[in-house]
Design an enzyme around this catalytic site. Structure first.
Site, PDB file in Angstrom:
ATOM      1  N   ARG A   1      70.728  51.658  21.883  1.00  0.00           N
ATOM      2  CA  ARG A   1      69.506  51.059  22.445  1.00  0.00           C
ATOM      3  C   ARG A   1      69.721  50.617  23.889  1.00  0.00           C
ATOM      4  O   ARG A   1      70.770  50.086  24.236  1.00  0.00           O
ATOM      5  CB  ARG A   1      69.055  49.893  21.547  1.00  0.00           C
ATOM      6  CG  ARG A   1      68.747  50.403  20.150  1.00  0.00           C
ATOM      7  CD  ARG A   1      68.267  49.319  19.236  1.00  0.00           C
ATOM      8  NE  ARG A   1      66.946  48.844  19.622  1.00  0.00           N
ATOM      9  CZ  ARG A   1      66.300  47.876  18.988  1.00  0.00           C
ATOM     10  NH1 ARG A   1      66.870  47.279  17.962  1.00  0.00           N
ATOM     11  NH2 ARG A   1      65.104  47.499  19.384  1.00  0.00           N
TER      12      ARG A   1
ATOM     13  N   ARG B   1      64.325  32.625  17.557  1.00  0.00           N
ATOM     14  CA  ARG B   1      64.081  31.672  18.653  1.00  0.00           C
ATOM     15  C   ARG B   1      64.358  30.235  18.218  1.00  0.00           C
ATOM     16  O   ARG B   1      64.847  29.428  18.999  1.00  0.00           O
ATOM     17  CB  ARG B   1      62.651  31.846  19.173  1.00  0.00           C
ATOM     18  CG  ARG B   1      62.507  33.146  20.008  1.00  0.00           C
ATOM     19  CD  ARG B   1      61.065  33.566  20.130  1.00  0.00           C
ATOM     20  NE  ARG B   1      60.868  34.708  21.018  1.00  0.00           N
ATOM     21  CZ  ARG B   1      61.076  35.979  20.684  1.00  0.00           C
ATOM     22  NH1 ARG B   1      61.510  36.301  19.478  1.00  0.00           N
ATOM     23  NH2 ARG B   1      60.855  36.957  21.557  1.00  0.00           N
TER      24      ARG B   1
ATOM     25  N   GLY C   1      68.338  43.715  17.960  1.00  0.00           N
ATOM     26  CA  GLY C   1      67.948  43.840  19.369  1.00  0.00           C
ATOM     27  C   GLY C   1      67.494  42.513  19.957  1.00  0.00           C
ATOM     28  O   GLY C   1      67.769  42.206  21.126  1.00  0.00           O
TER      29      GLY C   1
ATOM     30  N   LYS D   1      63.680  51.945  19.131  1.00  0.00           N
ATOM     31  CA  LYS D   1      63.817  50.847  18.161  1.00  0.00           C
ATOM     32  C   LYS D   1      65.090  51.080  17.323  1.00  0.00           C
ATOM     33  O   LYS D   1      65.930  51.874  17.720  1.00  0.00           O
ATOM     34  CB  LYS D   1      62.561  50.767  17.289  1.00  0.00           C
ATOM     35  CG  LYS D   1      61.315  50.362  18.075  1.00  0.00           C
ATOM     36  CD  LYS D   1      61.403  48.937  18.562  1.00  0.00           C
ATOM     37  CE  LYS D   1      60.184  48.551  19.366  1.00  0.00           C
ATOM     38  NZ  LYS D   1      60.345  47.252  20.017  1.00  0.00           N
TER      39      LYS D   1
ATOM     40  N   LYS E   1      60.574  36.874  11.742  1.00  0.00           N
ATOM     41  CA  LYS E   1      61.898  37.195  12.312  1.00  0.00           C
ATOM     42  C   LYS E   1      61.979  36.741  13.762  1.00  0.00           C
ATOM     43  O   LYS E   1      62.947  36.093  14.159  1.00  0.00           O
ATOM     44  CB  LYS E   1      62.129  38.710  12.188  1.00  0.00           C
ATOM     45  CG  LYS E   1      63.474  39.179  12.720  1.00  0.00           C
ATOM     46  CD  LYS E   1      63.913  40.474  12.076  1.00  0.00           C
ATOM     47  CE  LYS E   1      63.233  41.687  12.662  1.00  0.00           C
ATOM     48  NZ  LYS E   1      63.680  42.014  14.028  1.00  0.00           N
TER      49      LYS E   1
ATOM     50  N   ARG F   1      62.280  48.926   8.615  1.00  0.00           N
ATOM     51  CA  ARG F   1      60.828  49.175   8.539  1.00  0.00           C
ATOM     52  C   ARG F   1      60.516  50.597   8.065  1.00  0.00           C
ATOM     53  O   ARG F   1      59.486  50.828   7.429  1.00  0.00           O
ATOM     54  CB  ARG F   1      60.177  48.881   9.880  1.00  0.00           C
ATOM     55  CG  ARG F   1      60.391  47.423  10.314  1.00  0.00           C
ATOM     56  CD  ARG F   1      59.357  46.952  11.296  1.00  0.00           C
ATOM     57  NE  ARG F   1      59.830  45.820  12.079  1.00  0.00           N
ATOM     58  CZ  ARG F   1      59.878  44.548  11.659  1.00  0.00           C
ATOM     59  NH1 ARG F   1      59.451  44.241  10.449  1.00  0.00           N
ATOM     60  NH2 ARG F   1      60.331  43.596  12.449  1.00  0.00           N
TER      61      ARG F   1
ATOM     62  N   ARG G   1      61.622  55.795  15.773  1.00  0.00           N
ATOM     63  CA  ARG G   1      60.648  55.627  14.680  1.00  0.00           C
ATOM     64  C   ARG G   1      59.538  56.667  14.706  1.00  0.00           C
ATOM     65  O   ARG G   1      58.865  56.860  13.686  1.00  0.00           O
ATOM     66  CB  ARG G   1      60.056  54.207  14.712  1.00  0.00           C
ATOM     67  CG  ARG G   1      61.035  53.179  14.209  1.00  0.00           C
ATOM     68  CD  ARG G   1      60.431  51.797  14.111  1.00  0.00           C
ATOM     69  NE  ARG G   1      61.402  50.867  13.523  1.00  0.00           N
ATOM     70  CZ  ARG G   1      61.368  49.565  13.661  1.00  0.00           C
ATOM     71  NH1 ARG G   1      60.391  48.992  14.356  1.00  0.00           N
ATOM     72  NH2 ARG G   1      62.279  48.807  13.095  1.00  0.00           N
TER      73      ARG G   1
ATOM     74  N   SER H   1      57.686  44.230  26.818  1.00  0.00           N
ATOM     75  CA  SER H   1      58.745  43.867  25.867  1.00  0.00           C
ATOM     76  C   SER H   1      58.983  42.371  25.871  1.00  0.00           C
ATOM     77  O   SER H   1      59.359  41.782  26.886  1.00  0.00           O
ATOM     78  CB  SER H   1      60.042  44.598  26.237  1.00  0.00           C
ATOM     79  OG  SER H   1      61.145  43.940  25.630  1.00  0.00           O
TER      80      SER H   1
ATOM     81  N   ASP I   1      55.641  47.012  15.704  1.00  0.00           N
ATOM     82  CA  ASP I   1      56.543  47.110  14.549  1.00  0.00           C
ATOM     83  C   ASP I   1      55.821  47.609  13.291  1.00  0.00           C
ATOM     84  O   ASP I   1      56.463  47.904  12.284  1.00  0.00           O
ATOM     85  CB  ASP I   1      57.188  45.745  14.260  1.00  0.00           C
ATOM     86  CG  ASP I   1      58.169  45.336  15.360  1.00  0.00           C
ATOM     87  OD1 ASP I   1      58.648  46.225  16.092  1.00  0.00           O
ATOM     88  OD2 ASP I   1      58.458  44.130  15.487  1.00  0.00           O
TER      89      ASP I   1
HETATM   90  C1  S3P Z   1      60.762  41.300  19.338  1.00  0.00           C
HETATM   91  C2  S3P Z   1      60.153  42.073  20.278  1.00  0.00           C
HETATM   92  C3  S3P Z   1      59.795  43.483  20.049  1.00  0.00           C
HETATM   93  C4  S3P Z   1      59.789  43.841  18.565  1.00  0.00           C
HETATM   94  C5  S3P Z   1      61.010  43.323  17.862  1.00  0.00           C
HETATM   95  C6  S3P Z   1      61.092  41.801  17.998  1.00  0.00           C
HETATM   96  C7  S3P Z   1      61.078  39.896  19.668  1.00  0.00           C
HETATM   97  O1  S3P Z   1      60.724  44.311  20.705  1.00  0.00           O
HETATM   98  O2  S3P Z   1      59.696  45.230  18.393  1.00  0.00           O
HETATM   99  O3  S3P Z   1      60.962  43.652  16.487  1.00  0.00           O
HETATM  100  O4  S3P Z   1      61.375  39.096  18.761  1.00  0.00           O
HETATM  101  O5  S3P Z   1      61.029  39.543  20.864  1.00  0.00           O
HETATM  102  P1  S3P Z   1      60.580  44.684  22.284  1.00  0.00           P
HETATM  103  O6  S3P Z   1      60.676  43.441  23.065  1.00  0.00           O
HETATM  104  O7  S3P Z   1      61.737  45.601  22.563  1.00  0.00           O
HETATM  105  O8  S3P Z   1      59.272  45.363  22.412  1.00  0.00           O
END
Ligand code: S3P
Length: 426
Positions: free
Chosen positions: A121, A25, A93, A342, A20, A388, A346, A166, A315
């Site tokens: 969020r 990206r 997110g 999240k 994902k 999840r 969670r 993050s 995750d």
């Molecule tokens: C992600 C970063 C993580 C992860 C999310 C995907 C990403 O979140 O939990 O499922 O693709 O950059 P955080 O950056 O909020 O930790």
């Protein structure tokens, strides 16, 4: 609703849908790059489709060639156009936070929103530094929550010391930094997933890894189109790995899984718990290590996890909690307060749902304590609208006696379309 009642040993060879994080990206970087990028192995889950739709609304041509194959016609940073309608990120997110970094440097206005979960969020973790770089962002609660309104502009690079590890924050600021004057550096308390750094490199951008937890880019860099092959998502593989470890008689091989070391914390922990895992690296796809994983039913013992390991398996904690119900002793998970922000909280959701099946789980301020081995009894549970949590409960249902039902199971399509069919085939 998902219903799980008959379970047998899980045996065979499977592939899981594309990663994902890497799929998002590939679309975004392809959209801002100069030229045509082909993406293979794309995850056609709802979150990544939201990313496609948002960039289409900014005038980028993205053609679906098949369920997992895309062409993105990038026309560079300047090719993005002011959207005529709101950019709706749905439940994603990653879409909203990374896209805010792109929008921060564009000379136009955009309104960004998502579903109810996105509305809860925190966005201030990216909005505040983006404002310091020069973007105008407003929104609910002074721009801490969606809906948000962005007017991008001339940005200046900055050093940002993030309080949270993050990848979404880090990536957002690097994308803004690429459009700004001077250098943008992001320092994090622990290294988060580094797909952005790797993929920017593949698109011809110079990314400096100043230290293990600090990365910087110089502004004014252009991305060159590039074909991307997306590995299988280790976060999706994790549900099958735990299922096979726990269901007696299982032996399962998952092929073509991403093995980026910033994501493989789950493999390290399952091994420490006594899980029999064989990992065979097979190569590298656009800077991302890939391989096959074979897992066999194993008896597990409890472990304690925290610190720098947490971002490497953030995750996977809901499904790790399921494994912990079947591990002898007290499993302690700490330093994971990020789980509260999240798709749902969670920590609370995992504890609440697993207890419904008879598991002994305590919530703490920043994690969970789980007592095993505890026999589980099938019954009704709910995904809380979180993919999840839904899949973790399906795995728990494989161990429980009788029938387990998971309501709001459609959420699973966010990251793992075909999950229930795959389980059924196994
Ligand atoms: C992600 C970063 C993580 C992860 C999310 C995907 C990403 O979140 O939990 O499922 O693709 O950059 P955080 O950056 O909020 O930790």
């Amino acid at each position: 609703m998902l219903q799980i009642e008959e379970r047998r040993d899980l045996r065979g060879e499977v592939r899981v849908p594309g990663d994902k994080s890497i799929s998002h990206r590939a679309v975004m970087f392809g959209a801002i790059a100069e030229g045509r990028s082909r993406v293979e192995g794309f995850l056609p889950g709802k979150d990544c489709l939201s990313t496609i739709e948002c960039f289409r609304r900014m005038g980028v041509n993205i053609h679906r060639k098949g369920p997992t194959s895309l062409i993105v016609e990038g026309r560079g940073w300047e090719g993005l156009q002011e959207p005529k309608t709101v950019l709706d990120v749905g439940n994603s997110g990653t879409t909203i936070r990374l896209m805010l970094g792109v929008l921060a440097g564009r000379p136009f206005h955009a309104t960004v929103l998502g579903d109810e979960s996105i509305g809860r969020r925190p966005m201030n973790r990216v909005v505040e530094p983006l404002r310091l770089m020069g973007a105008q962002v407003d929104g609910r609660s002074q721009g801490s929550f969606t809906p948000l309104s962005v007017r991008g502009g001339n940005l200046t690079g900055m050093i940002h010391r993030s309080r949270v590890a993050s990848a979404q924050v880090k990536s957002s600021l690097l994308l803004a930094g690429l459009q700004g004057k001077g250098v943008t550096r992001v320092e994090e308390p622990a290294l988060s997933r580094d797909h952005t750094e790797r993929m920017l490199g593949a698109f011809g951008v110079k990314v400096d890894r100043d230290s293990p937890r600090s990365v910087s880019v110089a502004g004014g860099q252009v991305l060159q189109a590039r074909d991307v092959r997306v590995p299988g998502d280790i976060s999706s593989a994790a549900f099958l790995l735990v299922a096979a470890l726990l269901v007696p008689g299982s032996r399962l091989t998952i092929r073509g899984v991403g093995l980026n070391p910033t994501r493989t914390g789950i493999l390290d922990v399952l091994r420490r718990m006594g899980g029999e895992l064989e990992i065979h690296p097979t190569g590298e796809w656009n800077g991302e290590p890939v391989g096959d994983i074979t897992v066999s039913h194993s008896s597990l013992t409890a472990v304690e996890i925290g610190g720098e390991l947490i971002p490497r398996l953030i995750d996977e904690i809901p499904v790790l909690a399921v494994a912990a119900t079947q591990a002898a002793g007290h499993t302690v998970i700490r330093d994971a307060a990020e789980l509260k922000v999240k798709e749902t909280n969670r920590i609370a959701a995992t504890a609440q749902e697993l207890r419904k099946l008879g598991a002994r789980v305590e919530e703490t301020e920043d994690g969970l304590v789980i007592e095993g081995k505890t026999p589980l009894t099938g019954g009704p549970c709910d995904s809380h609208g979180d993919h999840r949590i839904g899949m973790a409960m399906a795995v728990a249902g494989l161990l429980a006696t009788g029938r387990t039902t998971v309501t709001q199971a459609e959420a699973i399509g966010i990251s793992f379309p075909g999950f229930s069919t795959l389980l059924e085939e196994l």
